[in-house]
Scaffold this motif. Structure first.
Motif, short mmCIF file in Angstrom:
data_model
loop_
_atom_site.label_atom_id
_atom_site.label_comp_id
_atom_site.label_asym_id
_atom_site.label_seq_id
_atom_site.Cartn_x
_atom_site.Cartn_y
_atom_site.Cartn_z
N SER A 46 0.85 -1.19 0.00
CA SER A 46 0.00 0.00 0.00
C SER A 46 0.89 1.23 0.00
O SER A 46 2.11 1.13 0.18
CB SER A 46 -0.92 0.00 1.23
OG SER A 46 -0.14 -0.06 2.41
N VAL A 47 0.31 2.39 -0.22
CA VAL A 47 1.08 3.63 -0.22
C VAL A 47 1.62 3.89 1.18
O VAL A 47 0.88 3.86 2.16
CB VAL A 47 0.21 4.81 -0.70
CG1 VAL A 47 0.97 6.11 -0.56
CG2 VAL A 47 -0.24 4.59 -2.13
N ASN A 48 2.92 4.11 1.26
CA ASN A 48 3.59 4.34 2.54
C ASN A 48 3.95 5.82 2.66
O ASN A 48 4.68 6.35 1.81
CB ASN A 48 4.83 3.46 2.63
CG ASN A 48 5.52 3.54 3.98
OD1 ASN A 48 5.15 4.33 4.85
ND2 ASN A 48 6.55 2.72 4.17
N THR A 49 3.46 6.49 3.70
CA THR A 49 3.78 7.91 3.91
C THR A 49 4.53 8.12 5.22
O THR A 49 4.65 9.25 5.68
CB THR A 49 2.50 8.75 3.89
OG1 THR A 49 1.60 8.26 4.91
CG2 THR A 49 1.80 8.68 2.54
N SER A 50 5.04 7.06 5.81
CA SER A 50 5.70 7.16 7.11
C SER A 50 7.20 7.37 6.96
O SER A 50 7.86 6.69 6.17
CB SER A 50 5.47 5.87 7.92
OG SER A 50 4.09 5.64 8.12
N ILE A 67 11.28 10.73 -0.64
CA ILE A 67 10.46 9.98 -1.58
C ILE A 67 9.29 10.86 -2.00
O ILE A 67 8.55 11.38 -1.15
CB ILE A 67 9.93 8.68 -0.95
CG1 ILE A 67 11.08 7.85 -0.36
CG2 ILE A 67 9.14 7.87 -1.97
CD1 ILE A 67 12.07 7.34 -1.37
N ASP A 68 9.12 11.04 -3.31
CA ASP A 68 8.03 11.90 -3.78
C ASP A 68 6.78 11.08 -4.11
O ASP A 68 6.73 9.87 -3.89
CB ASP A 68 8.49 12.79 -4.94
CG ASP A 68 8.76 12.03 -6.23
OD1 ASP A 68 8.25 10.90 -6.41
OD2 ASP A 68 9.50 12.56 -7.09
N ASP A 69 5.77 11.76 -4.66
CA ASP A 69 4.49 11.11 -4.89
C ASP A 69 4.51 10.09 -6.03
O ASP A 69 3.54 9.35 -6.22
CB ASP A 69 3.40 12.16 -5.15
CG ASP A 69 3.71 13.06 -6.34
OD1 ASP A 69 4.85 13.02 -6.85
OD2 ASP A 69 2.82 13.82 -6.76
N LYS A 70 5.59 10.03 -6.81
CA LYS A 70 5.74 8.99 -7.84
C LYS A 70 6.67 7.88 -7.36
O LYS A 70 7.08 7.04 -8.15
CB LYS A 70 6.30 9.60 -9.14
CG LYS A 70 5.43 10.72 -9.75
CD LYS A 70 4.10 10.17 -10.22
CE LYS A 70 3.29 11.22 -10.97
NZ LYS A 70 2.90 12.37 -10.12
N ALA A 71 7.04 7.91 -6.08
CA ALA A 71 7.96 6.95 -5.47
C ALA A 71 9.38 7.10 -5.99
O ALA A 71 10.18 6.16 -5.95
CB ALA A 71 7.48 5.51 -5.65
N VAL A 72 9.74 8.30 -6.45
CA VAL A 72 11.11 8.58 -6.91
C VAL A 72 11.96 8.96 -5.71
O VAL A 72 11.61 9.87 -4.96
CB VAL A 72 11.12 9.71 -7.95
CG1 VAL A 72 12.55 10.08 -8.33
CG2 VAL A 72 10.32 9.32 -9.18
N PRO A 73 13.11 8.29 -5.50
CA PRO A 73 14.01 8.68 -4.40
C PRO A 73 14.90 9.85 -4.81
O PRO A 73 15.46 9.86 -5.92
CB PRO A 73 14.86 7.43 -4.17
CG PRO A 73 14.34 6.37 -5.10
CD PRO A 73 13.56 7.06 -6.17
N GLY A 769 2.43 -6.15 -7.08
CA GLY A 769 1.48 -5.86 -6.02
C GLY A 769 1.58 -4.45 -5.48
O GLY A 769 0.89 -4.10 -4.51
N SER A 770 2.42 -3.61 -6.10
CA SER A 770 2.62 -2.24 -5.62
C SER A 770 1.75 -1.26 -6.41
O SER A 770 1.57 -1.42 -7.63
CB SER A 770 4.09 -1.85 -5.77
OG SER A 770 4.27 -0.46 -5.62
N PRO A 771 1.26 -0.22 -5.76
CA PRO A 771 0.54 0.82 -6.52
C PRO A 771 1.45 1.60 -7.46
O PRO A 771 0.95 2.38 -8.28
CB PRO A 771 -0.01 1.73 -5.41
CG PRO A 771 0.84 1.47 -4.22
CD PRO A 771 1.27 0.04 -4.32
N TYR A 772 2.77 1.40 -7.37
CA TYR A 772 3.72 2.10 -8.23
C TYR A 772 4.29 1.21 -9.33
O TYR A 772 5.33 1.52 -9.89
CB TYR A 772 4.86 2.68 -7.37
CG TYR A 772 4.37 3.64 -6.32
CD1 TYR A 772 3.90 4.89 -6.66
CD2 TYR A 772 4.37 3.27 -4.98
CE1 TYR A 772 3.43 5.78 -5.70
CE2 TYR A 772 3.90 4.14 -4.00
CZ TYR A 772 3.43 5.40 -4.38
OH TYR A 772 2.95 6.26 -3.43
#
Length: 808
Positions: A46-50, A67-73, A769-772
């Protein structure tokens, strides 16, 4: 009976548990895959915001990862070692299976994972010399302290991720195939480079062209397969002056193409859809007064996505762009001062040499009027569920002899008894080029970086804040006589050897041309005045010509102007050909449905949009037409394959030689004309499409007919994106075909602060299984771009920032 059931039921249960938890040959155990504790259920994300802190004991100082909203480090490190360590760790976190699978493939180790069905593929990659080349390249990487630090730190980062993985956390593909990750090693980075060289620098028509020469003779071969196309708009603009004195070019030896023996063999041709576009407009064409650069490399589309976005920041650099899982640094990207991108050159860097042995022991081969010793390389191939296979590959100074008499070539696509001379066998340190580009500040830095680059040869486009633009077809190019390698070569004659290298500083290059832009689309590197031979054929000219048409007319360009050009769907080939071909069609001989097809082609605006039927008709008609003109003259048999002349040469013939005897089918009694061929092949095309799609109508629309497929690397449909509705096609600027297309689109507007945009067909995660995993696909499909978040410090505030990770 009651007791029997009481005994049999537990026995069956135990037997089932035993069966599910062991492998059966190459078939993995299903128990772990289905287990609620370690199975595929554990791969849902699931989306992780922690925010989090992770102790790794591999960094020299704490590293901040945003980590941004596209999961880019976005990696902020206090030294270069730590930024590459973090890159390896984060890439492995998202793409470990992809990294391992691609390097296993290059190393000839797929049989370890899937069993004997991959044995011949593994033999092929080993016999090609992938390992031989990787071993030489990793030595070059380790010899330079900059690349050694980056590769070793990247390796340590990958292993830091692997070491803390539990079986429940293994990527899904490991569970499906029933194996576990192994420690990463620096040579795997080298294997990844050889993998990409194989994708981009293994095109070879030597065998087919030798078959043509033997069948048609030198005069016809030269006429139908010219060394420069009829229509061309080269990468380095026509008339560019060469500011160097050429080194001595080897003379063409006598009988240079007649010393080969039997030619009953075939070699897989390079996929012409694997190419790329890039360009940069200068300040005089830009609305901002600064250059804007664009790049979209075309590769076989796959999942997980080919590229992985990252920003890497240290005291020596602040670079953002597309990285490749398995390699340190940014490959295509930008920093505060410069931007760059790449397309494939298509240089002739793979040749085949016929080898003469002293006797059947194959201990010595004849070269330069003396016998020379053969060396042997032992390849031990592990096979899942079976004993190892031991393979012996013979090497000459040319390279490996991939197959000997009596050995069956993999997929019939390699010559028996020939040594392969390939640029991938050479020692090179290509990582150093990207290391320097990531830190470049100006055009001089760009040129210095390119001087280290070997393979696969790339057209490096460049722009900087000093308002310079440039492009260079760049790589390590063999110094050859003209057409050396167009045909098979004589392995006994030293005049047929590669004679050295074109000096790196004399590779084609142009800076700030008067037209105000630079561009490439895999077409010819130069006009005919360039003194060196790079290849006799390149990609067809249509994409490059269309790009140059649009850029010539473009004024006040913006990033959106270049995005729209990346999505250009005009078929220049159709625009050139249909006005010539349609008048020859004998409409009176057509059925009602065939006449309807002609009407559609007459009204078509040459665009490859999803809902158009014109591109479906034109593509199938041209396929049938090329067969109709050339199949009788250059037939393929079980023992000998030949190639057709290019479409460019065939269209030239229709324009200038419409009565040429080539239009006559020699297998029939009555003579055929160009009108007969065009009419008959149009009928065949319409009938073929009717069999595929039913009556002419919406089912013939281009998007439905093309049905772009983005396949998972393991060819698992459930993990693939099927029937993606997108326009474009082969030879179109938007070069999206059934299986290939823009694997990464990027536009960078330089200035006091760069503004950049990009997207690829997939997502940052390799986990289905990832939203990204597929979150960027729709943006890519519709031709849009995401703004790339280019941070200046770890303290920057932006609503796109979702969480922070501290590595220490």
């Amino acid at each position: 009976m009651r007791y029997a059931k009481a005994i049999l039921l537990p026995a069956f249960t135990l037997l089932l548990i035993w069966a599910l938890n062991r492998s059966w040959g190459s078939i993995p155990a299903f128990g772990p895959l289905l287990s609620p504790f370690v199975g595929f259920w554990q791969n849902a994300e699931s989306v992780n915001t922690s925010d989090e802190e992770i102790t790794l004991n591999g960094t020299q100082a704490p590293v901040t990862v945003i980590i941004d909203d596209k999961a880019v480090p976005h990696v902020f490190a206090q030294n270069d070692h730590d930024v590459y360590f973090a890159q390896g760790y984060l890439t492995a976190r998202d793409r470990l299976w992809q990294m391992e699978f691609q390097t296993h493939a290059a190393a000839g180790r797929v049989s370890e994972l899937v069993g004997e069905r991959a044995l011949e593929l593994d033999r092929y990659n080993r016999r090609l010399g992938m390992g031989f080349g990787a071993e030489k390249s990793v030595k070059a990487m380790m010899d330079d302290p900059r690349s050694r630090e980056s590769v070793e730190a990247y390796t340590a980062g990958v292993n830091a991720w692997i070491s803390q993985l539990k079986p429940a956390q293994y990527p899904l593909e490991y569970k499906l195939l029933g194996y576990a990750p192994e420690p990463w090693q620096p040579i795997k980075c080298a294997y990844f480079l050889k993998y990409m060289s194989g994708v981009l620098a293994l095109g070879a028509d030597d065998l087919n062209m030798s078959n043509v020469l033997q069948k048609a003779g030198p005069a016809v071969t030269a006429n139908l397969f010219p060394d420069y196309p009829f229509r061309e708009d080269p990468i380095i603009p026509v008339g560019t002056k060469w500011d160097f004195k050429p080194v001595k070019i080897p003379a063409v030896p006598p009988a240079s193409v007649s010393a080969v023996g039997s030619l009953s063999m075939n070699w897989a041709e390079h996929d012409p859809a694997i190419g790329s576009n890039n360009w940069a407009v200068g300040p005089q064409k830009s609305a901002t007064g600064y250059p804007i650069l664009a790049n979209d490399p075309h590769l076989t589309l796959s999942l997980p996505s080919i590229w992985y976005q990252m920003q890497l920041v240290t005291p020596t650099m602040n670079v953002y762009g597309a990285t490749m899982p398995g390699a340190p640094g940014v490959i295509i990207g930008f920093n505060k001062q410069v931007a760059w991108g790449v397309t494939n050159v298509g240089a002739d860097v793979l040749d085949f040499y016929q080898i003469k042995f002293r006797d059947n022991r194959h201990l010595d081969y004849w070269h330069d009027n003396r016998w020379k010793p053969v060396t042997r390389r032992i390849e031990r191939i592990k096979i899942k569920g079976q004993p190892d296979k031991v393979d012996t590959v013979l090497y000459t100074h040319h390279g490996p002899i991939m197959y000997m008499e009596g050995q069956k070539p993999f997929a019939r696509n390699v010559p028996v008894g020939y040594a392969a001379r390939w640029i991938g066998h050479e020692e090179s340190n290509d990582f150093l080029t990207y290391y320097l580009l990531d830190r470049a500040a100006n055009h001089a830095d760009y040129r210095k970086a390119l001087s280290y680059y070997g393979a696969p040869a790339q057209n490096f486009v460049f722009a900087d804040v000093a308002k310079d633009i440039a492009i260079s077809p760049n790589g390590r190019f063999p110094l050859k006589w003209k057409d050396q390698g167009k045909f098979l070569l004589d392995g006994t004659n030293p005049a047929h050897d590669w004679q050295g290298w074109i000096p790196a500083e004399q590779n084609p290059h142009v800076k700030n041309p008067p037209r105000g832009f630079v561009s490439s689309a895999n077409q010819s590197s130069t006009d005919t005045t360039y003194p060196y031979y790079i290849n006799w054929q390149f990609a067809p000219a249509e994409r490059g010509t269309r790009i140059n048409q649009r850029l010539t007319a473009m004024q006040q360009a913006t990033p959106d102007s270049l995005r729209m050009l990346q999505n250009d769907n005009l078929n220049l080939r159709a625009q050139q050909a249909l006005p010539i071909f349609l008048p020859y069609v004998r409409v009176e001989k057509l059925t009602a449905e065939q006449k309807k097809a002609v009407d559609i082609l007459k009204k078509w605006r040459y665009n490859h949009d999803i809902a158009e039927i014109g591109p479906t008709l034109f593509t199938e008609w041209m396929r049938q037409y090329m067969d109709g003109v050339w199949r009788d003259d250059f037939p393929n048999t079980d023992s000998t394959t030949l190639r057709y002349p290019s479409f460019d040469r065939t269209l030239q013939m229709a324009e200038q030689e419409p009565t040429a005897h080539w239009f006559d089918d020699v297998t029939t009694t009555a003579p055929e004309t160009i009108g007969d061929v065009l009419t008959q092949t149009l009928k065949l095309a319409v009938d073929s499409l009717a069999r595929q799609h039913g009556p002419l109508g919406e089912s013939w629309q281009w998007g439905k007919h093309k049905a772009t497929r983005i396949a998972h690397l393991a060819r698992l449909d459930a993990l693939s994106a099927l029937n993606v509705q997108i326009g474009g096609g082969a030879g179109i600027v938007n070069a999206t075909t059934e299986r290939t297309g823009p694997s990464w689109r990027m536009v960078v507007a330089l200035g006091p602060q760069p503004k950049a945009y990009g997207v690829y067909p997939g997502g940052q995660s390799g986990n289905p299984g990832s939203p990204y995993y597929l979150n960027m696909l729709e943006t890519w499909r519709t031709g849009q771009l995401n703004e790339l978040l280019y941070l200046q410090s770890a303290q920057d505030k932006n609503p796109a920032i979702k969480r922070r990770i501290i590595l220490k």
